[in-house]
Design an enzyme around this catalytic site. Structure first.
Site, PDB file in Angstrom:
ATOM      1  N   TRP A   1       0.827  -1.208   0.000  1.00  0.00           N
ATOM      2  CA  TRP A   1       0.000   0.000   0.000  1.00  0.00           C
ATOM      3  C   TRP A   1       0.857   1.252   0.000  1.00  0.00           C
ATOM      4  O   TRP A   1       0.541   2.233  -0.672  1.00  0.00           O
ATOM      5  CB  TRP A   1      -1.003  -0.012   1.146  1.00  0.00           C
ATOM      6  CG  TRP A   1      -2.084  -1.028   0.907  1.00  0.00           C
ATOM      7  CD1 TRP A   1      -2.315  -2.168   1.621  1.00  0.00           C
ATOM      8  CD2 TRP A   1      -3.053  -1.023  -0.158  1.00  0.00           C
ATOM      9  NE1 TRP A   1      -3.372  -2.864   1.081  1.00  0.00           N
ATOM     10  CE2 TRP A   1      -3.836  -2.186  -0.012  1.00  0.00           C
ATOM     11  CE3 TRP A   1      -3.331  -0.157  -1.212  1.00  0.00           C
ATOM     12  CZ2 TRP A   1      -4.891  -2.497  -0.886  1.00  0.00           C
ATOM     13  CZ3 TRP A   1      -4.369  -0.467  -2.084  1.00  0.00           C
ATOM     14  CH2 TRP A   1      -5.141  -1.629  -1.909  1.00  0.00           C
TER      15      TRP A   1
ATOM     16  N   ASP B   1      -1.835   6.285   6.628  1.00  0.00           N
ATOM     17  CA  ASP B   1      -2.897   5.496   5.992  1.00  0.00           C
ATOM     18  C   ASP B   1      -3.325   4.410   6.975  1.00  0.00           C
ATOM     19  O   ASP B   1      -2.699   3.365   7.059  1.00  0.00           O
ATOM     20  CB  ASP B   1      -2.372   4.880   4.685  1.00  0.00           C
ATOM     21  CG  ASP B   1      -3.411   3.968   4.029  1.00  0.00           C
ATOM     22  OD1 ASP B   1      -4.516   3.797   4.583  1.00  0.00           O
ATOM     23  OD2 ASP B   1      -3.099   3.419   2.940  1.00  0.00           O
TER      24      ASP B   1
ATOM     25  N   LYS C   1     -12.650  -1.942   5.905  1.00  0.00           N
ATOM     26  CA  LYS C   1     -11.899  -2.907   6.706  1.00  0.00           C
ATOM     27  C   LYS C   1     -12.445  -2.938   8.132  1.00  0.00           C
ATOM     28  O   LYS C   1     -12.939  -3.940   8.585  1.00  0.00           O
ATOM     29  CB  LYS C   1     -10.409  -2.568   6.716  1.00  0.00           C
ATOM     30  CG  LYS C   1      -9.629  -3.141   5.532  1.00  0.00           C
ATOM     31  CD  LYS C   1      -9.641  -2.273   4.311  1.00  0.00           C
ATOM     32  CE  LYS C   1      -9.079  -2.936   3.087  1.00  0.00           C
ATOM     33  NZ  LYS C   1      -7.902  -2.312   2.531  1.00  0.00           N
TER      34      LYS C   1
HETATM   35  C1  LIG Z   1      -7.507  -1.478   1.481  1.00  0.00           C
HETATM   36  C2  LIG Z   1      -6.439  -0.486   1.642  1.00  0.00           C
HETATM   37  C3  LIG Z   1      -6.318   0.608   0.774  1.00  0.00           C
HETATM   38  C4  LIG Z   1      -7.206   0.800  -0.453  1.00  0.00           C
HETATM   39  O1  LIG Z   1      -8.472   1.198  -0.148  1.00  0.00           O
HETATM   40  P1  LIG Z   1      -9.508   1.514  -1.343  1.00  0.00           P
HETATM   41  O2  LIG Z   1     -10.676   2.047  -0.576  1.00  0.00           O
HETATM   42  O3  LIG Z   1      -9.760   0.244  -2.065  1.00  0.00           O
HETATM   43  O4  LIG Z   1      -8.888   2.531  -2.217  1.00  0.00           O
HETATM   44  C5  LIG Z   1      -5.318   1.517   1.012  1.00  0.00           C
HETATM   45  N1  LIG Z   1      -4.459   1.370   2.030  1.00  0.00           N
HETATM   46  C6  LIG Z   1      -4.527   0.328   2.883  1.00  0.00           C
HETATM   47  C7  LIG Z   1      -3.559   0.218   4.002  1.00  0.00           C
HETATM   48  C8  LIG Z   1      -5.523  -0.639   2.714  1.00  0.00           C
HETATM   49  O5  LIG Z   1      -5.599  -1.681   3.553  1.00  0.00           O
END
Ligand SMILES: *Cc1c(COP(=O)(O)O)cnc(C)c1O
Length: 359
Positions: free
Chosen positions: A102, A172, A196
């Site tokens: 990511w 993030d 998540k």
């Molecule tokens: C799932 C995830 C993303 C991507 O999220 P989207 O909503 O699909 O763009 C980005 N960063 C991390 C750490 C993730 O687990």
């Protein structure tokens, strides 16, 4: 039909109570005679809901008043671009920690807008370890330092908040927000998609210190400008109201569980027993440095070749679903977010032990 224990990395499992409440409210939400999906976003009821979810999130994370809380759409990946657009503020470089897939994607997008300085790079250890912060190459002139506290795919999680010597820290937290108490004041910006640890896909939370907004690149579209969204109460256009509603149910659920300190205790216990089961077995293996093993995403491989398909099929028959690892790393991954009951982890461990004995 019975529900499985769902270890999906995202969109992920939700508490059964929460789904039942949504079901009960589907036709008539709060006496309005219609569902939350059918309400205008500028109605007094929806405005009240917005206030309520913001207040509940502020309470859960003790967010200081000089931070904006934005509920945006387009997912966490869109923030990979919105962050440099909004936070460069006349600077030309930003620091990025490359600790997993990511962060790699975030770097790819940021390079369109600025010079990316890689402060630390875990590529050589296949994203299983993090170099000590005194070895990082941080740049004092960087507009911000971006990192990914929990790398969802390799299961690599920081166990501390990096001290960036006054340079705004951007995180993030898509896969570990609300998994434990957090000192928000250490961050310039925190962002997380919903699917998540919060609710269904569609919403992305941005928590940003107010002195960092208002200097977006001139070409930044209004919808992607944090200052414009803050001014409009995240309603610069029609927001994903159903996702907001589910987030609201989740925040109430978390408060009922006793808040983040109580949730963190359960999360620690769930992860500790699963890692212990992996370490004690001679079939399963997790290669992440012990200090940085993720509390939320537990990847593991089967050391004996040719058993993966059988493992997944038998797990599914035992009511344990979506354990297949990410295609980049293979093997298995158990995502054990807040909504995964401890009984689900116990059932997984029991199954893994049985499978090992039989194979
Ligand atoms: C799932 C995830 C993303 C991507 O999220 P989207 O909503 O699909 O763009 C980005 N960063 C991390 C750490 C993730 O687990």
């Amino acid at each position: 039909m019975s529900r499985i224990y769902n270890f999906s990395p995202g969109p992920a499992t939700l508490p059964e109570d929460l789904l039942k409440q949504a079901q009960a409210e589907l036709l008539d939400w709060r006496g309005t005679g219609c569902s939350v999906m059918e309400m205008g976003h500028r109605t007094s009821e929806m405005i009240a809901l917005t206030k309520e979810i913001e207040n509940d999130l502020r309470e859960l994370l003790t967010i200081p008043s000089h931070y904006h809380v934005l509920f945006l759409s387009a997912g966490a990946s869109a923030q990979f671009a919105f962050i440099p657009m909004n936070l460069l503020r006349g600077k030309r470089t930003a620091d990025y920690c490359l600790t997993g897939h990511w962060s790699q994607k975030a770097i790819y997008e940021a390079r369109r807008y600025c010079d990316v300085n890689i402060a630390t790079d875990s590529t050589d250890n296949l994203f299983t370890n993090i170099a000590p912060i005194n070895e990082w190459r941080l740049n004092r002139d960087a507009a911000y330092v971006h990192y990914t506290p929990n790398e969802t795919i390799a299961g690599l999680e920081f166990n501390y908040i990096p001290d960036t010597q006054g340079v705004p820290l951007v995180a993030d937290m898509s896969s570990n927000i609300l998994s434990q108490p957090l000192d928000v004041s250490k961050f310039g910006l925190i962002y997380a998609c919903a699917q998540k640890n919060i609710g269904p896909a569609g919403m992305t939370i941005v928590i940003v210190r107010d002195d960092l907004v208002g200097q977006a690149l001139p070409e930044t579209p209004t919808l992607f400008d944090y200052a414009a969204q803050a001014k409009e109460g995240s309603m610069a256009n029609t927001p994903p109201t159903l996702s907001w509603y589910f987030a609201g149910l989740m925040f109430k659920w978390l408060k009922q569980q006793g808040g983040l300190a109580a949730i963190a205790t359960i999360n620690q216990r769930k992860a500790a027993k699963l890692y212990a089961a992996i370490d004690q077995s001679s079939l399963y293996q997790n290669s992440v440095a012990t200090a940085y093993r993720s509390i939320m995403n537990v990847p593991f491989v089967l050391k004996k070749p040719g058993l993966d398909e059988q493992f997944l099929q038998e797990a599914r028959a035992a009511g344990l679903g979506y354990l297949k690892g990410h295609k980049l790393v293979g093997g298995m991954r158990a995502s054990i977010y807040n909504s995964m009951p401890e009984a689900g982890v116990d059932a997984l461990i029991e199954f893994m032990q049985r499978f090992e004995e039989n194979n």
